[in-house]
Write an enzyme that holds these catalytic residues in place. Structure first.
Site, PDB file in Angstrom:
ATOM      1  N   SER A   4     -53.240 -10.794  10.704  1.00 57.23           N
ATOM      2  CA  SER A   4     -54.425 -10.016  11.068  1.00 57.23           C
ATOM      3  C   SER A   4     -55.281  -9.665   9.861  1.00 57.23           C
ATOM      4  O   SER A   4     -56.393  -9.163  10.018  1.00 57.23           O
ATOM      5  CB  SER A   4     -53.990  -8.717  11.749  1.00 57.23           C
ATOM      6  OG  SER A   4     -53.194  -7.951  10.847  1.00 57.23           O
ATOM      7  N   HIS A  58     -72.464 -54.398   7.249  1.00 59.43           N
ATOM      8  CA  HIS A  58     -71.108 -54.919   7.001  1.00 59.43           C
ATOM      9  C   HIS A  58     -70.904 -55.244   5.517  1.00 59.43           C
ATOM     10  O   HIS A  58     -70.094 -56.123   5.173  1.00 59.43           O
ATOM     11  CB  HIS A  58     -70.808 -56.170   7.840  1.00 59.43           C
ATOM     12  CG  HIS A  58     -70.959 -55.962   9.308  1.00 59.43           C
ATOM     13  ND1 HIS A  58     -69.950 -55.527  10.132  1.00 59.43           N
ATOM     14  CD2 HIS A  58     -72.055 -56.109  10.120  1.00 59.43           C
ATOM     15  CE1 HIS A  58     -70.380 -55.432  11.381  1.00 59.43           C
ATOM     16  NE2 HIS A  58     -71.661 -55.774  11.393  1.00 59.43           N
ATOM     17  N   SER A  76     -64.833 -43.679 -20.016  1.00 58.29           N
ATOM     18  CA  SER A  76     -63.487 -44.204 -20.231  1.00 58.29           C
ATOM     19  C   SER A  76     -62.944 -43.735 -21.570  1.00 58.29           C
ATOM     20  O   SER A  76     -63.689 -43.614 -22.549  1.00 58.29           O
ATOM     21  CB  SER A  76     -63.506 -45.731 -20.184  1.00 58.29           C
ATOM     22  OG  SER A  76     -62.257 -46.265 -20.552  1.00 58.29           O
ATOM     23  N   LYS A 105     -68.635 -47.471 -21.461  1.00 61.44           N
ATOM     24  CA  LYS A 105     -68.549 -47.411 -19.999  1.00 61.44           C
ATOM     25  C   LYS A 105     -69.067 -46.054 -19.514  1.00 61.44           C
ATOM     26  O   LYS A 105     -68.714 -45.010 -20.047  1.00 61.44           O
ATOM     27  CB  LYS A 105     -67.109 -47.609 -19.550  1.00 61.44           C
ATOM     28  CG  LYS A 105     -66.948 -47.849 -18.050  1.00 61.44           C
ATOM     29  CD  LYS A 105     -65.482 -48.232 -17.745  1.00 61.44           C
ATOM     30  CE  LYS A 105     -65.328 -48.648 -16.295  1.00 61.44           C
ATOM     31  NZ  LYS A 105     -65.456 -47.515 -15.385  1.00 61.44           N
ATOM     32  N   GLU A 161     -68.756 -39.165  -7.444  1.00 58.50           N
ATOM     33  CA  GLU A 161     -67.301 -39.115  -7.289  1.00 58.50           C
ATOM     34  C   GLU A 161     -66.827 -37.686  -7.047  1.00 58.50           C
ATOM     35  O   GLU A 161     -65.986 -37.424  -6.169  1.00 58.50           O
ATOM     36  CB  GLU A 161     -66.624 -39.690  -8.536  1.00 58.50           C
ATOM     37  CG  GLU A 161     -66.772 -41.196  -8.667  1.00 58.50           C
ATOM     38  CD  GLU A 161     -66.219 -41.751  -9.971  1.00 58.50           C
ATOM     39  OE1 GLU A 161     -66.154 -42.980 -10.097  1.00 58.50           O
ATOM     40  OE2 GLU A 161     -65.860 -40.957 -10.865  1.00 58.50           O
TER      41      GLU A 161
END
Length: 466
Positions: A100, A184, A314, A320, A327
């Site tokens: 509660s 697709h 990275s 990179k 994300e």
């Protein structure tokens, strides 16, 4: 902790020791000792809402002749300090407590009583005075609605509307960019990038509309129902007055629930709001994943847009850069979807006259609102606002897209168009070159028929056949 750093307090179960400097009392201390399952205190936004409810309750009791005005004023002032977040450290009770929320309610009652007592210089009782006319069973559901409504109006809706505006601005900047569509995950007919972004904006604004549709029910408060919905020990006008005072203070349209029994027994509105937040999470995750795909590469992926470079991507690969905001947003959205599952299960725990998973509902629902608001703001400010199209890559892909031949269906038929597409793809040649050889249609006419801009605008070709 040294003995001198403790003080002795008493409740109906007897005496126990409480940290000397703590504002809370015996019932809070028992909860601290009993509930350690999660190590997660109730959210500050919930505590703030509980403070607002306690302030309104004290004022209502004074107006209705249930509390001395001086006592009520001291309680209301103390409650507003709680609502302002000045005493958040005094609310240590775990989320996983009595169903509660009685422990959190008594935590607030005890802290506010101590603060009010210091103001008055005379005793203030947490139950008889601070909790007058109330039960945990109506106060906690009321605080859930107040907290959720405040966050919805102050954080969630502004963030989503801001995201919609940023998407619209980006679509305006890219109105001239035509790209290959995909169904697709395969090449399809061309479309304008502004239309692709416009679809995102429509999704977001639909989410805003859905969330707003819950406000009518979210504004209905359980206060005044006391233990089971009968209103025993509360003045008949208490719940309505509390709702009115909360509306005056917050500027939100709070009102007393038309059926207080239902307001205590069920948490259907919280489940509804959680479901709308789940839909919004699905929407934001779709946008985040589209951004990740479009930004992929830069050489071996789609590379159709470039997102702002926010940090190295990275620890081993120099240079990179990853799409970190999409994300992070996708993970936040996954958490919201999981939270909804917890709220759904908790909503089913309305046994007879009371739901007994109120603290869990409060925690998960308010966390979901925060995650959605923060995710929308991050997508807007740190991804979409700074994204830019890779125009050259878009044009090169369009020129080689064999699906452009769809525009010739009305003139040459599906089978012959398919033959042109297959040959263009296998030979790595533009569709227009192969079509000119196969169909004999004038090249100037083909340039018009296969113009990506015309196709992106959905122009109809009439083959003259009935």
């Amino acid at each position: 902790m040294k003995r001198s750093e403790l003080r002795t307090v008493r409740d109906t179960l007897g005496e126990l020791q409480v940290p000397a400097g703590a504002l809370w009392g015996a019932q809070t201390q028992r909860a601290v000792q009993n509930f350690g399952l999660g190590g997660m205190p109730m959210p500050p936004s919930f505590i703030a809402a509980l403070g607002l409810v306690k302030c309104a309750a004290a004022q209502a009791n004074a107006e209705l002749g249930q509390l001395e005005p001086v006592m009520a004023e001291a309680i209301a002032a103390a409650a507003l300090e709680v609502a302002a977040g000045k005493h958040d450290a005094e609310f240590p009770v775990d989320v996983f407590q009595t169903g509660s929320g009685t422990s959190s309610n008594m935590n607030a009652n005890e802290v506010i009583a101590t603060l009010a007592e210091r103001r008055l210089g005379s005793p203030v009782h947490p139950n008889d005075h601070v909790n007058r006319g109330q039960s945990s069973n109506d106060t906690i559901p009321t605080a859930i609605h107040v907290a959720a409504m405040l966050q919805l109006r102050q954080q969630v809706l502004p963030a989503l509307e801001g995201l919609g505006a940023v998407i619209a601005a980006a679509a305006g900047r890219m109105a001239g960019e035509i790209k290959t569509g995909r169904t697709h995950l395969m090449d399809a007919l061309p479309l304008r990038m502004s239309d692709e972004l416009g679809a995102w904006r429509s999704q977001v604004l639909d989410c805003v509309d859905r969330l707003r549709s819950t406000e009518t029910r979210l504004s209905r408060l359980a206060q005044g129902g006391t233990a089971v919905g009968t209103g025993l020990n509360a003045h008949p006008d208490f719940g309505r007055r509390v709702a009115s005072l909360l509306a005056e203070r917050t500027g939100l349209p709070f009102e007393s629930a038309p059926d207080l029994f239902a307001a205590l027994a069920a948490q259907d509105t919280a489940v509804e709001l959680s479901g709308q937040l789940r839909v919004t999470a699905v929407c934001l995750m779709k946008i985040a994943n589209d951004l990740r795909w479009l930004n992929s590469g830069p050489l071996a992926g789609l590379g159709e847009i470039t997102l702002p470079a926010l940090q190295p991507g990275s620890s081993i690969m120099p240079g990179k850069v990853n799409p970190v905001i999409p994300e992070a947003v996708a993970m936040a959205c996954a958490a919201v979807i999981g939270n909804d599952a917890a709220v759904t299960i908790a909503g089913q725990s309305g046994n007879f006259q009371l739901n007994v998973m109120l603290p869990l509902i409060a925690y998960e629902l308010l966390q979901s609102e925060s995650l959605i608001a923060n995710a929308a703001a991050a997508l807007a400010g740190k991804a979409i606002a700074g994204m830019r199209p890779e125009s050259g890559r878009l044009r090169r892909a369009l020129q080689l897209n064999p699906v452009l031949v769809t525009a010739l269906n009305p003139l040459v038929g599906y089978d012959r168009a398919a033959e042109i597409a297959k040959r263009a793809y296998s030979e790595g040649r533009p569709v227009i070159d192969v079509a000119a050889e196969v169909t004999g249609i004038d090249r100037h006419e083909l340039e018009h028929l296969l113009d990506p801009g015309r196709l992106a605008d959905g122009e109809f070709i009439d083959d003259g056949q009935p």
